[in-house]
Every structure is written in C-alpha cells, then in structure tokens.
Design a protein around this motif. Structure first.
Motif, PDB file in Angstrom:
ATOM      1  N   LEU A   1     -14.413   1.877  -1.178  1.00 38.18           N
ATOM      2  CA  LEU A   1     -14.981   0.811  -1.989  1.00 38.18           C
ATOM      3  C   LEU A   1     -14.821  -0.540  -1.282  1.00 38.18           C
ATOM      4  O   LEU A   1     -15.758  -1.335  -1.208  1.00 38.18           O
ATOM      5  N   SER A   2     -13.636  -0.776  -0.759  1.00 39.18           N
ATOM      6  CA  SER A   2     -13.372  -2.038  -0.054  1.00 39.18           C
ATOM      7  C   SER A   2     -14.280  -2.173   1.173  1.00 39.18           C
ATOM      8  O   SER A   2     -14.862  -3.239   1.410  1.00 39.18           O
ATOM      9  N   LEU A   3     -14.406  -1.089   1.941  1.00 37.00           N
ATOM     10  CA  LEU A   3     -15.292  -1.127   3.096  1.00 37.00           C
ATOM     11  C   LEU A   3     -16.760  -1.320   2.672  1.00 37.00           C
ATOM     12  O   LEU A   3     -17.507  -2.057   3.319  1.00 37.00           O
TER      13      LEU A   3
ATOM     14  N   ALA B   1     -10.437   3.852  -2.886  1.00 35.79           N
ATOM     15  CA  ALA B   1     -10.212   2.404  -2.824  1.00 35.79           C
ATOM     16  C   ALA B   1     -10.592   1.850  -1.452  1.00 35.79           C
ATOM     17  O   ALA B   1     -11.218   0.785  -1.355  1.00 35.79           O
ATOM     18  N   LEU B   2     -10.218   2.568  -0.396  1.00 35.87           N
ATOM     19  CA  LEU B   2     -10.575   2.120   0.951  1.00 35.87           C
ATOM     20  C   LEU B   2     -12.085   2.123   1.163  1.00 35.87           C
ATOM     21  O   LEU B   2     -12.647   1.182   1.727  1.00 35.87           O
TER      22      LEU B   2
ATOM     23  N   VAL C   1     -17.931  -2.869  -0.045  1.00 38.76           N
ATOM     24  CA  VAL C   1     -18.146  -4.257  -0.461  1.00 38.76           C
ATOM     25  C   VAL C   1     -18.247  -5.156   0.771  1.00 38.76           C
ATOM     26  O   VAL C   1     -19.109  -6.033   0.853  1.00 38.76           O
ATOM     27  N   LEU C   2     -17.373  -4.938   1.729  1.00 34.43           N
ATOM     28  CA  LEU C   2     -17.407  -5.719   2.977  1.00 34.43           C
ATOM     29  C   LEU C   2     -18.734  -5.529   3.688  1.00 34.43           C
ATOM     30  O   LEU C   2     -19.347  -6.471   4.184  1.00 34.43           O
ATOM     31  N   TRP C   3     -19.212  -4.297   3.721  1.00 31.31           N
ATOM     32  CA  TRP C   3     -20.473  -3.987   4.389  1.00 31.31           C
ATOM     33  C   TRP C   3     -21.660  -4.643   3.683  1.00 31.31           C
ATOM     34  O   TRP C   3     -22.547  -5.185   4.314  1.00 31.31           O
TER      35      TRP C   3
ATOM     36  N   MET D   1       0.821  -1.210   0.000  1.00 28.29           N
ATOM     37  CA  MET D   1       0.000   0.000   0.000  1.00 28.29           C
ATOM     38  C   MET D   1       0.859   1.266   0.000  1.00 28.29           C
ATOM     39  O   MET D   1       0.518   2.242  -0.668  1.00 28.29           O
TER      40      MET D   1
END
Length: 140
Positions: free
Chosen positions: A132-134, A129-130, A136-138, A101
C-alpha cells in the motif's frame, strides 16, 4: 469509553488554548516532545512486563513504543534545531523506524494465534502495508 472521550476532548482543548498562547509551531514542539518522552516511558514499562513474563505482547509493545518515541523524538530534535538538512542523522531515523516496524511485526506474530493461524501468515498485513505504501508513492 466516556472517560476516554472526555480526556481526549480536554487534551484537545488544552492544545487549542496552547496554540493561541504560544503559537502553532511552539505548541507542536511541546506536544511532540511530550509524547516522545511518554512513549519511551511506556516502552520501558512494557519491557519490564516482558521481563516478568506478564504477557506475550509486551515485547512487541516495548519495541513499538520505543520506535514511536525515538522516531518522534528524532523529528522533534530536528525541528528544534531548525536544520532543514537532516541527512547526517537519517541513519538514526531508519534505526528508530526499524525498531517500530519490528514491534509491529512482533505484534502480528502474537496476534495471529488469537485467530488460529500458524506459520508465516502474520506477514500478510506487513506485506499489505508495504505494498500500500509503495502504491501510494507510485501514484503520487
């Protein structure tokens, strides 16, 4: 581009032959082990380029490739050990991911100048990006 696509096709064909000869699991381990080693060699090359000040992107490339190589290498070793429990070495994984990262952020910092931006605007894709990642996880 033609040579790159031919190379890609040849490697993909070899991977399929390897799967038929030694099985999916073993071929996957061969592939991940090989790319981990190659990534670390590429990282060393970029580190040398940074030392001789060949390009401002070299340090970011060195960090990124080292992060990729070490992250994949960690996964590779965990699979070879077949220890479903990798909790003892999870700190190493996050050390390697952090290196990856940091390399990406260094890239964005250098690239922003190419677009004429200044300041902390290079953090926009990082934050995106962070998020988006959070997200998707949610959702999952």
């Amino acid at each position: 581009m033609k040579q790159a696509l031919i190379l890609y096709g040849a490697i993909f064909a070899l991977a399929l032959v390897g799967i038929s000869l030694i099985g999916t699991t073993h071929m996957m381990l061969v592939g991940y082990g090989a790319i981990a080693v190659m990534a670390l060699i590429i990282s060393g090359t970029f580190f040398w380029l940074w030392q001789v000040r060949a390009t401002p992107l070299a340090l970011g490339m060195s960090f990124s490739w080292a992060g990729v190589g070490l992250t994949l290498g960690w996964w590779w070793l965990m699979q070879i050990q077949s220890s479903g429990d990798c909790q003892g070495s999870i700190v190493f994984l996050f050390a390697f991911l952090s290196l990856l990262m940091a390399g990406a952020i260094l890239h964005f910092a250098v690239i922003q100048g190419s677009f004429g931006y200044q300041g902390l605007s290079f953090l926009a894709p990082v934050i995106g990006a962070l998020l988006l990642s959070l997200g998707v996880l949610w959702v999952m």
